[in-house]
Design an enzyme around this catalytic site. Structure first.
Site, PDB file in Angstrom:
ATOM      1  CD  GLU A 122       8.849 -10.352 -18.136  1.00  0.00           C
ATOM      2  OE1 GLU A 122       8.645 -11.160 -17.220  1.00  0.00           O
ATOM      3  OE2 GLU A 122       8.545  -9.151 -18.031  1.00  0.00           O
TER       4      GLU A 122
ATOM      5  CG  HIS B 199       7.410 -34.067 -23.147  1.00  0.00           C
ATOM      6  ND1 HIS B 199       7.648 -35.409 -23.415  1.00  0.00           N
ATOM      7  CD2 HIS B 199       8.441 -33.388 -23.697  1.00  0.00           C
ATOM      8  CE1 HIS B 199       8.790 -35.529 -24.076  1.00  0.00           C
ATOM      9  NE2 HIS B 199       9.290 -34.319 -24.268  1.00  0.00           N
TER      10      HIS B 199
ATOM     11  CG  ASN C 254       2.224   0.832   3.526  1.00  0.00           C
ATOM     12  OD1 ASN C 254       1.025   1.063   3.421  1.00  0.00           O
ATOM     13  ND2 ASN C 254       3.128   1.330   2.720  1.00  0.00           N
TER      14      ASN C 254
ATOM     15  CE  LYS D 243       5.459  -7.292 -17.977  1.00  0.00           C
ATOM     16  NZ  LYS D 243       6.609  -7.709 -17.240  1.00  0.00           N
TER      17      LYS D 243
ATOM     18  CE  LYS E  13       6.935  -0.821 -11.030  1.00  0.00           C
ATOM     19  NZ  LYS E  13       7.030  -1.705 -12.198  1.00  0.00           N
TER      20      LYS E  13
ATOM     21  CD1 TRP F 137      -3.088  -4.462  -4.589  1.00  0.00           C
ATOM     22  CD2 TRP F 137      -2.458  -5.837  -2.958  1.00  0.00           C
ATOM     23  NE1 TRP F 137      -2.981  -5.719  -5.123  1.00  0.00           N
ATOM     24  CE2 TRP F 137      -2.598  -6.587  -4.142  1.00  0.00           C
ATOM     25  CE3 TRP F 137      -2.075  -6.505  -1.787  1.00  0.00           C
ATOM     26  CZ2 TRP F 137      -2.366  -7.958  -4.194  1.00  0.00           C
ATOM     27  CZ3 TRP F 137      -1.842  -7.870  -1.842  1.00  0.00           C
ATOM     28  CH2 TRP F 137      -1.984  -8.579  -3.049  1.00  0.00           C
TER      29      TRP F 137
ATOM     30  CD  GLU G  62       2.524  -8.046 -15.370  1.00  0.00           C
ATOM     31  OE1 GLU G  62       2.463  -7.869 -14.162  1.00  0.00           O
ATOM     32  OE2 GLU G  62       3.597  -8.026 -16.005  1.00  0.00           O
TER      33      GLU G  62
ATOM     34  CB  CYS H 291      -0.871  -0.003   1.242  1.00  0.00           C
ATOM     35  SG  CYS H 291      -1.730  -1.554   1.496  1.00  0.00           S
TER      36      CYS H 291
HETATM   37  C1  F6R Z   1       5.528  -8.097 -13.506  1.00  0.00           C
HETATM   38  C2  F6R Z   1       6.104  -7.571 -12.288  1.00  0.00           C
HETATM   39  C3  F6R Z   1       6.274  -8.489 -11.135  1.00  0.00           C
HETATM   40  C4  F6R Z   1       7.571  -8.147 -10.387  1.00  0.00           C
HETATM   41  C5  F6R Z   1       7.671  -8.967  -9.091  1.00  0.00           C
HETATM   42  C6  F6R Z   1       8.979  -8.716  -8.381  1.00  0.00           C
HETATM   43  O1  F6R Z   1       5.463  -7.130 -14.496  1.00  0.00           O
HETATM   44  O2  F6R Z   1       6.421  -6.419 -12.206  1.00  0.00           O
HETATM   45  O3  F6R Z   1       6.258  -9.812 -11.518  1.00  0.00           O
HETATM   46  O4  F6R Z   1       8.652  -8.406 -11.220  1.00  0.00           O
HETATM   47  O5  F6R Z   1       6.612  -8.633  -8.243  1.00  0.00           O
HETATM   48  O6  F6R Z   1       9.143  -7.372  -8.052  1.00  0.00           O
HETATM   49  P1  F6R Z   1      10.559  -6.742  -7.817  1.00  0.00           P
HETATM   50  O7  F6R Z   1      11.316  -6.817  -9.082  1.00  0.00           O
HETATM   51  O8  F6R Z   1      10.269  -5.331  -7.394  1.00  0.00           O
HETATM   52  O9  F6R Z   1      11.221  -7.542  -6.731  1.00  0.00           O
END
Ligand code: F6R
Length: 614
Positions: free
Chosen positions: A487, A510, A103, A491, A609, A77, A494, A2
């Site tokens: 990856e 498999h 938080n 992307k 984030k 959050w 998400e 948060c």
């Molecule tokens: C996906 C994304 C998440 C972060 C993960 C780790 O786009 O951003 O999968 O990569 O939560 O976060 P960090 O890199 O901040 O440890």
């Protein structure tokens, strides 16, 4: 997870709090709230959903918004309790004299709640935070001092927290506390700020005090006092904040994600300009605090990270094993911490994290450090908890990344891993060979190739439109691009909520091949190199099951073109450098699909984030 903001000074508190929360909105956003200290009383306003809902509420409260110059705010959050108005912060005690934002997670909240209920505390929400509000209020009843009440209360709390509290009987002060969740005090002249992250306050001040775990503090208009674990007054140094307010504007792009994708050529150029002088000179990586002798003793490398950073780490495994010739494991931090990992002083542990605040990775790093490993941290946030734990801090300097979906930070992580792998080889073997010279040349060329790709996004846009109505997607690749498939799929899922999965192309037959039919597009990453023909054969297998096929490739023979429904060309590069090029296509594809579907690209549902809870 948060976001927290606090303000005390002469400005309209509601303006500062809302502006701060808007810059934190990318971190967590299912509800928000503020507490404003007015002439005599504290008034609390909350709203479910986006911050704009809270702004509408405040627009009808002109009087308090004009008169209040002190307040706390929060953007939530949800962890404990649904994202409702009642569960939104700030929370209060029975008499509502005390107001608190938080938080983190209070692990012993159930035991504390039972005890507090027996003392007559009435709970309105399902949150763990409300427990802290009642607990501090109980302590206040004994001490009549908000700081002491906070200091006594935090000793009874297990878990992670950053707290910000105000009390009706102690106007002109905000009391704070921190353990395992970030908290900073922004230093102003005749005003001070509190925040869980730099973007919330950067437009007002460039100076801040970082709280350490177990510290508490009192913030007034003209003073900041910090106390240590034993509640003794201590002095934290004032640090300069390295961010520009401009970095958190969209600069004309529709979304932060698109802006951040387009920034990747500059990100690559900036890092390389600092570290890679010429093909014949060593990489400048003084941040790596290991010399040749130390590196020769390293028997294993362990890379720990989560999500996108984990995928960067998987690419890192390939290049470190190839160049440094050290066995390398990669593991999700959340798994690493719950088994008996074999670590000793000859282990190099590399933690990768955009935010530097991911709880699982922090725990894993602490564990590895206790067992004697040298810990190198690759992070975009040199001011983060992980950075402070690092033996070697390898900054990636991608600039603030606002969009929840990591893009430019992934690029920067990849480049840092290339540089680290080359540096390990230089230090370990002390000679320059043709492979290193070739890779350095490719790194020099990388920013221009990324630009070239970004300049021709029309084809990707067309493909995105064509496939945006599919409900499922499979991404396949092999070798060093297997992480690119993972990856790319991450992307897409998400930000568009399409069920996308990445597979090693060799694994398709498999099991996953059973899912293939005309409703299942398969995106194949085909790069010239050892696995090219193998992936091509896997594409034939998919085509035989009527799957729609998309190639992301740097070479396609005319005879193979008809195999694919769509081909997206990538500038030519060796297998080794190709993950840094292919990913740009996959990021754009995910972006355009989500855009066509009208999704909230920068703030996808259920995500935040920075994941500061385990
Ligand atoms: C996906 C994304 C998440 C972060 C993960 C780790 O786009 O951003 O999968 O990569 O939560 O976060 P960090 O890199 O901040 O440890």
């Amino acid at each position: 997870m948060c976001g927290i903001i606090g303000y005390i000074g002469d400005k309209k508190a509601s303006d500062v709090l809302i502006s701060g929360l808007s810059h934190l909105e990318y971190r967590g956003y299912d509800s928000s709230g503020v507490a404003l200290f007015g002439e005599k009383d504290i008034e609390i306003y909350k709203a479910q959903g986006k911050l704009i809902n809270l702004i509408h509420v405040l627009n009808s409260k002109k009087e308090i918004c004009t008169s209040s110059h002190m307040g706390i705010g929060h953007i939530r959050w949800a962890t404990h309790g649904m994202p409702t108005e009642i569960n939104a912060h700030p929370h209060t005690c029975n008499c509502e004299n005390l107001t608190l934002v938080h938080n983190g997670i209070i692990e012993n909240y159930q035991e504390l709640k039972q005890e507090l209920q027996m003392l007559g505390c009435k709970f309105k929400s399902q949150t763990d935070t409300e427990v802290a509000a009642h607990l501090i209020a109980q302590e206040y009843g004994k001490t009549q001092d908000l700081l002491k009440a906070m200091q006594n209360a935090v000793k009874k709390i297990q878990g992670a927290f950053a707290f910000c509290a105000m009390h009706k009987h102690e106007p002109n002060k905000i009391v704070i506390a921190k353990r395992n969740a970030p908290l900073i005090v922004g230093v102003g002249i005749g005003e001070n700020f509190i925040a869980s992250d730099v973007p919330a306050i950067i437009e007002y001040t460039k100076k801040a005090i970082y709280l350490s775990d177990y510290q508490t503090g009192v913030v007034t208009k003209n003073d900041i006092k910090i106390y240590d674990k034993e509640d003794k007054l201590t002095a934290n140094k004032i640090e300069f904040l390295p961010y520009e307010a401009l970095a958190i504007s969209k600069m004309g792009y529709k979304h932060f994600m698109l802006k951040e994708i387009y920034e990747q050529s500059d990100v690559a150029r900036n890092i390389l300009a600092q570290k890679l002088v010429s093909q014949n000179e060593n990489i400048k990586l003084d941040e790596l605090k290991l010399d040749g002798n130390n590196i020769k003793k390293i028997t294993r490398v362990q890379i720990i990270a989560c999500g996108t950073s984990l995928h960067a780490g998987m690419v890192g495994k390939y290049i470190i094993e190839k160049f440094a010739k050290i066995p390398t494991d990669v593991e999700a931090s959340s798994e690493y911490i719950y088994r008996d990992t074999i670590v000793d002083e000859n282990t190099l542990v590399i933690g990768i994290s955009q935010s530097g605040e991911t709880a699982d990775t922090i725990t894993a790093i602490k564990q590895a450090k206790e067992q004697g490993a040298h810990v190198a941290i690759i992070t975009n946030r040199v001011d983060s908890t992980m950075a402070r734990l690092a033996d070697s801090l390898l900054p990636v300097n991608a600039g603030i990344e606002v969009s929840v979906a990591a893009t430019k930070s992934y690029m920067a992580q990849l480049i840092s891993l290339y540089l680290l792998a080359i540096r390990l080889r230089e230090l370990k073997f002390d000679f320059k060979d043709i492979e290193i010279i070739k890779l350095k040349q490719e790194l020099f060329e990388l920013p221009t190739k990324i630009e070239e790709l970004l300049g021709h996004s029309e084809k990707i846009q067309k493909v995105a439109k064509k496939y945006s109505s599919y409900k499922n997607f499979i991404f396949i690749a092999r070798g060093i691009n297997f992480p690119s498939a993972l990856e790319g799929a991450l992307k897409l899922k998400e930000i568009s909520y399409i069920n996308a999965t990445g597979y090693s192309a060799g694994e398709l037959k498999h099991g996953p091949i059973a899912m293939l039919d005309e409703n299942m597009p398969v995106l194949a990453i085909l790069n010239t190199g050892v696995v090219y023909d193998k992936v091509l054969s896997n594409c034939e297998e998919a085509r035989a099951r009527q799957a729609k096929l998309i190639a992301v490739t740097n070479y396609i023979a005319p005879k193979d073109e008809n195999l694919f429904d769509d081909v997206i060309m990538v500038p030519f590069g060796s297998d080794l450098i190709s993950p840094a090029l292919n990913i740009v296509v996959l990021q754009l594809l995910a972006y355009f699909i989500a855009e066509y579907l009208g999704k909230d690209v920068d703030q996808p549902r259920n995500l935040a984030k920075s994941v500061t809870v385990e």
